[in-house]
Design an enzyme around this catalytic site. Structure first.
Site, PDB file in Angstrom:
ATOM      1  N   GLY A   1      -1.368  12.157  -9.039  1.00  0.00           N
ATOM      2  CA  GLY A   1      -1.382  13.659  -9.847  1.00  0.00           C
ATOM      3  C   GLY A   1      -2.197  14.610  -8.991  1.00  0.00           C
ATOM      4  O   GLY A   1      -1.951  15.570  -8.585  1.00  0.00           O
ATOM      5  N   VAL A   6       2.456   9.929 -15.504  1.00  0.00           N
ATOM      6  CA  VAL A   6       1.768   9.064 -16.349  1.00  0.00           C
ATOM      7  C   VAL A   6       2.580   7.725 -16.206  1.00  0.00           C
ATOM      8  O   VAL A   6       3.900   7.975 -15.799  1.00  0.00           O
ATOM      9  CB  VAL A   6       1.648   9.480 -17.600  1.00  0.00           C
ATOM     10  CG1 VAL A   6       0.763  10.778 -17.736  1.00  0.00           C
ATOM     11  CG2 VAL A   6       3.129   9.897 -18.205  1.00  0.00           C
ATOM     12  N   ALA A  25       5.097   4.968 -16.797  1.00  0.00           N
ATOM     13  CA  ALA A  25       6.441   4.926 -17.688  1.00  0.00           C
ATOM     14  C   ALA A  25       6.368   4.205 -18.996  1.00  0.00           C
ATOM     15  O   ALA A  25       5.527   3.290 -19.003  1.00  0.00           O
ATOM     16  CB  ALA A  25       7.579   4.160 -16.723  1.00  0.00           C
ATOM     17  N   SER A  40       8.733   9.631  -4.399  1.00  0.00           N
ATOM     18  CA  SER A  40       8.563   8.510  -3.617  1.00  0.00           C
ATOM     19  C   SER A  40       7.602   8.865  -2.475  1.00  0.00           C
ATOM     20  O   SER A  40       7.728   9.969  -1.889  1.00  0.00           O
ATOM     21  CB  SER A  40       9.656   7.894  -3.081  1.00  0.00           C
ATOM     22  OG  SER A  40       9.420   7.000  -2.130  1.00  0.00           O
ATOM     23  N   GLY A  41       6.947   7.953  -1.909  1.00  0.00           N
ATOM     24  CA  GLY A  41       6.002   8.162  -0.691  1.00  0.00           C
ATOM     25  C   GLY A  41       4.417   7.612  -0.963  1.00  0.00           C
ATOM     26  O   GLY A  41       3.943   7.815  -0.042  1.00  0.00           O
ATOM     27  N   LYS A  52      16.116   7.395  -8.009  1.00  0.00           N
ATOM     28  CA  LYS A  52      14.947   6.634  -7.416  1.00  0.00           C
ATOM     29  C   LYS A  52      14.903   5.341  -7.971  1.00  0.00           C
ATOM     30  O   LYS A  52      14.156   4.604  -7.080  1.00  0.00           O
ATOM     31  CB  LYS A  52      13.737   7.357  -8.303  1.00  0.00           C
ATOM     32  CG  LYS A  52      12.357   6.831  -8.235  1.00  0.00           C
ATOM     33  CD  LYS A  52      11.986   6.873  -6.691  1.00  0.00           C
ATOM     34  CE  LYS A  52      10.600   6.528  -6.204  1.00  0.00           C
ATOM     35  NZ  LYS A  52       9.987   5.427  -6.725  1.00  0.00           N
ATOM     36  N   HIS A  54      16.737   3.444  -5.142  1.00  0.00           N
ATOM     37  CA  HIS A  54      15.530   3.619  -3.945  1.00  0.00           C
ATOM     38  C   HIS A  54      14.850   2.495  -4.141  1.00  0.00           C
ATOM     39  O   HIS A  54      14.333   1.771  -2.963  1.00  0.00           O
ATOM     40  CB  HIS A  54      14.807   4.900  -3.868  1.00  0.00           C
ATOM     41  CG  HIS A  54      13.753   5.070  -3.001  1.00  0.00           C
ATOM     42  ND1 HIS A  54      12.498   4.333  -3.412  1.00  0.00           N
ATOM     43  CD2 HIS A  54      13.605   5.455  -1.793  1.00  0.00           C
ATOM     44  CE1 HIS A  54      11.586   4.646  -2.254  1.00  0.00           C
ATOM     45  NE2 HIS A  54      12.201   5.210  -1.386  1.00  0.00           N
ATOM     46  N   ASN A  55      14.002   2.158  -5.088  1.00  0.00           N
ATOM     47  CA  ASN A  55      13.182   1.153  -5.177  1.00  0.00           C
ATOM     48  C   ASN A  55      13.896  -0.252  -5.326  1.00  0.00           C
ATOM     49  O   ASN A  55      13.351  -1.339  -4.371  1.00  0.00           O
ATOM     50  CB  ASN A  55      12.505   1.129  -6.647  1.00  0.00           C
ATOM     51  CG  ASN A  55      11.439   2.155  -6.392  1.00  0.00           C
ATOM     52  OD1 ASN A  55      11.445   3.152  -5.815  1.00  0.00           O
ATOM     53  ND2 ASN A  55      10.411   2.064  -7.389  1.00  0.00           N
ATOM     54  N   GLU A 102      14.331  -0.741  -1.556  1.00  0.00           N
ATOM     55  CA  GLU A 102      12.865  -1.073  -1.138  1.00  0.00           C
ATOM     56  C   GLU A 102      12.499  -2.596  -1.137  1.00  0.00           C
ATOM     57  O   GLU A 102      11.907  -2.975  -0.311  1.00  0.00           O
ATOM     58  CB  GLU A 102      11.940  -0.010  -1.762  1.00  0.00           C
ATOM     59  CG  GLU A 102      10.138  -0.326  -1.779  1.00  0.00           C
ATOM     60  CD  GLU A 102       9.536   0.532  -2.675  1.00  0.00           C
ATOM     61  OE1 GLU A 102       9.895   1.708  -2.420  1.00  0.00           O
ATOM     62  OE2 GLU A 102       8.570  -0.061  -3.328  1.00  0.00           O
ATOM     63  N   LYS A 112       6.424  -3.957 -10.690  1.00  0.00           N
ATOM     64  CA  LYS A 112       6.249  -2.916 -11.871  1.00  0.00           C
ATOM     65  C   LYS A 112       7.557  -3.062 -12.561  1.00  0.00           C
ATOM     66  O   LYS A 112       7.550  -2.400 -13.744  1.00  0.00           O
ATOM     67  CB  LYS A 112       5.767  -1.755 -11.600  1.00  0.00           C
ATOM     68  CG  LYS A 112       4.442  -1.537 -10.852  1.00  0.00           C
ATOM     69  CD  LYS A 112       3.658  -0.221 -11.100  1.00  0.00           C
ATOM     70  CE  LYS A 112       2.152  -0.306 -10.529  1.00  0.00           C
ATOM     71  NZ  LYS A 112       2.623  -0.013  -9.043  1.00  0.00           N
TER      72      LYS A 112
HETATM   73  C1  6PG Z   1       7.549   4.800  -3.852  1.00  0.00           C
HETATM   74  C2  6PG Z   1       7.578   3.360  -4.524  1.00  0.00           C
HETATM   75  C3  6PG Z   1       6.591   3.419  -5.912  1.00  0.00           C
HETATM   76  C4  6PG Z   1       6.674   2.071  -6.444  1.00  0.00           C
HETATM   77  C5  6PG Z   1       5.682   1.103  -5.863  1.00  0.00           C
HETATM   78  C6  6PG Z   1       5.457  -0.274  -6.550  1.00  0.00           C
HETATM   79  O1  6PG Z   1       8.872   5.061  -3.847  1.00  0.00           O
HETATM   80  O2  6PG Z   1       6.659   5.631  -3.768  1.00  0.00           O
HETATM   81  O3  6PG Z   1       8.634   2.877  -4.657  1.00  0.00           O
HETATM   82  O4  6PG Z   1       7.461   4.115  -6.759  1.00  0.00           O
HETATM   83  O5  6PG Z   1       6.386   2.075  -7.692  1.00  0.00           O
HETATM   84  O6  6PG Z   1       5.869   0.869  -4.586  1.00  0.00           O
HETATM   85  O7  6PG Z   1       6.474  -0.838  -6.798  1.00  0.00           O
HETATM   86  P1  6PG Z   1       6.507  -2.299  -7.191  1.00  0.00           P
HETATM   87  O8  6PG Z   1       5.087  -2.502  -7.735  1.00  0.00           O
HETATM   88  O9  6PG Z   1       7.625  -2.563  -8.299  1.00  0.00           O
HETATM   89  O10 6PG Z   1       6.570  -3.157  -6.210  1.00  0.00           O
END
Ligand code: 6PG
Length: 477
Positions: free
Chosen positions: A19, A77, A79, A131-132, A185, A188-189, A192, A263
């Protein structure tokens, strides 16, 4: 604080690193902005930045009074329920027509509910994936806003300035209706997770299979990052293989426990995919492997009962082998993106999001965690054909995938023969081999279902559903 009345263009609730960094990014672009936290110390930290464009508040009413109309308030904040309670509080101080943005990793079904509730009450709601990480928030993230288009048009000028830029274009765009931003998003994860798992499997092949030194592994990732695998995740992986704490001789990596945390967004992706009956096996296995990694005690016990029984290293030339590994990684990475895009395609049909897959690929090219060179190809494929059903059906993608198939097969079979676990690589190939299979063996599953449960089956040559009494007289020895 009355002197600040109607001054600030943007308000932020949640002054953690993300933030605070995002506020500094907004302030850098000349916008006066406000941050709120009910913890006075956190607000003090923000005010200690002594940035003349940033104003910290610990009183919610003063905070919202300081905003220009329509008031724009973004929440960063955690989720879950906190988002609902912040919205509830906000509704006591905002006016109808004001804009609430949820920039956290909220589950898309929560966003869907919040959007519909707030719309009914006359507030604009934007569910926006950001993201980032911390650095992205400060220097330019990729942002995936969805929900209220009218509200997006109001906040667009600020978002476009603070986003990362690729070829002069901002990595933010309106994703689509209602919860579209958080759905995108989430996927995206999921991608990832898949790519991170593929990188850790590559590490395992190089470390255990080829018995390479850390500095050699670093060089391989560094080399990959100069070619078609160029991406943020490969880049940071290469860095990790060179990082030592001051005064230490060993890599920090070597002293980190092998239990991966999560997470939940990867799991949500798999759950959503299964609900849509849309296969994303690389993402699924990436989630499962994090879970398996956390079962350390069991793994230690099992490792004593089932020790390695194959000779290491592989009998091969490492340098040549890593060229094959690069091809296998390319194949699996393409497959991971393809599965994620396919999930977006299917969700778009089911939820009527109005997504543009080319735009999504475009804003993922910079700022976000899965940014990569290959996203250019994804963008080109969906831009050329907006109705493309699956990335692997694109001519250019198919051409380069075809060239990597033999290497993928041999890398996976070598690992299997040596007892090295490469489930994400394997999932990419087994998915592919059935994806290109005109006649899957699933007729047998239909027959079995009908045999034990009268679930019926369909015939190739005749319309309708059929049931057979399979037992006794019709079964010939
Ligand atoms: C992003 C990431 C981010 C994510 C963390 C941890 O795009 O910046 O995806 O949003 O929450 O990288 O994710 P995990 O704890 O689930 O690995």
């Amino acid at each position: 604080m009355n002197e600040n009345r109607n001054q600030n263009a943007f308000g932020m609730i949640g002054l953690g690193t993300m933030g605070s960094n995002l506020l500094q990014n907004i302030a850098d672009h000349g916008y006066a902005c406000a941050g709120y936290d009910n913890n006075a110390k956190t607000v003090q930290k923000l005010n200690d930045l002594k940035n003349e464009n940033i104003h910290g508040f610990s009183d919610l009413k003063e905070f919202t009074n300081s905003l220009k109309s329509p008031k724009v308030v973004m929440m960063l904040v955690p989720a879950g329920e906190i988002v609902d309670s912040v919205i509830k509080e906000l509704l006591t101080v905002l006016d109808k027509g004001d804009i609430i943005i949820d920039g956290g990793n909220s589950h898309f079904t929560d966003t869907e509910r919040r959007y519909l509730e707030l719309e009914k009450q006359g507030y604009h709601f934007v569910g926006m994936g950001v993201s980032g990480g911390e650095e992205g928030a400060r220097r330019g993230p990729s942002m995936m806003p969805g929900g209220d288009k009218e509200a997006y048009e109001i906040i667009k000028p600020i978002l476009e300035k603070i986003a990362a830029h690729v070829n002069g274009e901002p990595t933010v765009a309106f994703m689509g209706e209602r919860s579209a931003g958080h759905f995108v998003k989430m996927v995206h994860n999921g991608i990832e997770y898949a790519i991170m798992q593929l990188l850790s499997e590559s590490y395992e092949i190089m470390k255990r299979g080829l018995q390479m030194e850390n500095n050699e592994i670093h060089e391989v990732f560094q080399k990959w990052n100069k070619g078609r695998l160029k991406s943020y995740l490969v880049e940071i992986t290469s860095d990790i293989f060179a990082y030592k704490n001051e005064g230490e001789t060993d890599l920090l990596l070597d002293s980190i426990r092998d239990q991966a945390k999560a997470k939940g967004t990867g799991k949500w992706t798999s759950q959503a995919a299964m609900d849509l009956h849309l296969p994303t096996p690389i993402i699924d296995i990436a989630v499962s492997m994090r879970d398996l990694s956390s079962l350390k005690e069991l793994r230690v016990e099992a490792s004593k009962i089932y020790p390695d029984s194959t000779e290491m290293p592989y009998n091969t030339n490492n340098e040549k082998y890593c060229i094959e590994l690069e091809k296998a990684f390319y194949f699996a990475m393409v497959s991971a993106y393809a599965q994620g895009m396919h999930l977006l395609y299917s969700a778009n049909q089911e939820f009527k999001y109005n997504l543009n897959l080319d735009i999504i690929a475009k804003i993922w090219r910079g700022g976000c965690i899965i940014r990569s060179e290959f996203l250019e190809d994804i963008y080109a494929a969906f831009n050329k054909n907006p109705n493309l059903k699956h990335l692997m059906l694109d001519g250019k993608v198919a051409e380069s995938l075809r060239k990597s198939i033999p290497a993928t097969r041999s890398v996976i079979s070598d690992a299997t023969l040596h007892g090295i676990s490469t489930p994400a690589f394997s999932a990419s190939l087994t998915y592919f081999d059935n994806f290109r299979n005109e006649n899957m063996p699933t007729n047998l599953i239909q027959a079995q279902r009908d045999y034990f449960g009268s679930h019926t089956y369909e015939l190739k040559a005749k319309e309708g559903v059929f049931h057979t009494k399979w037992v006794m007289e019709n079964i010939k020895e």
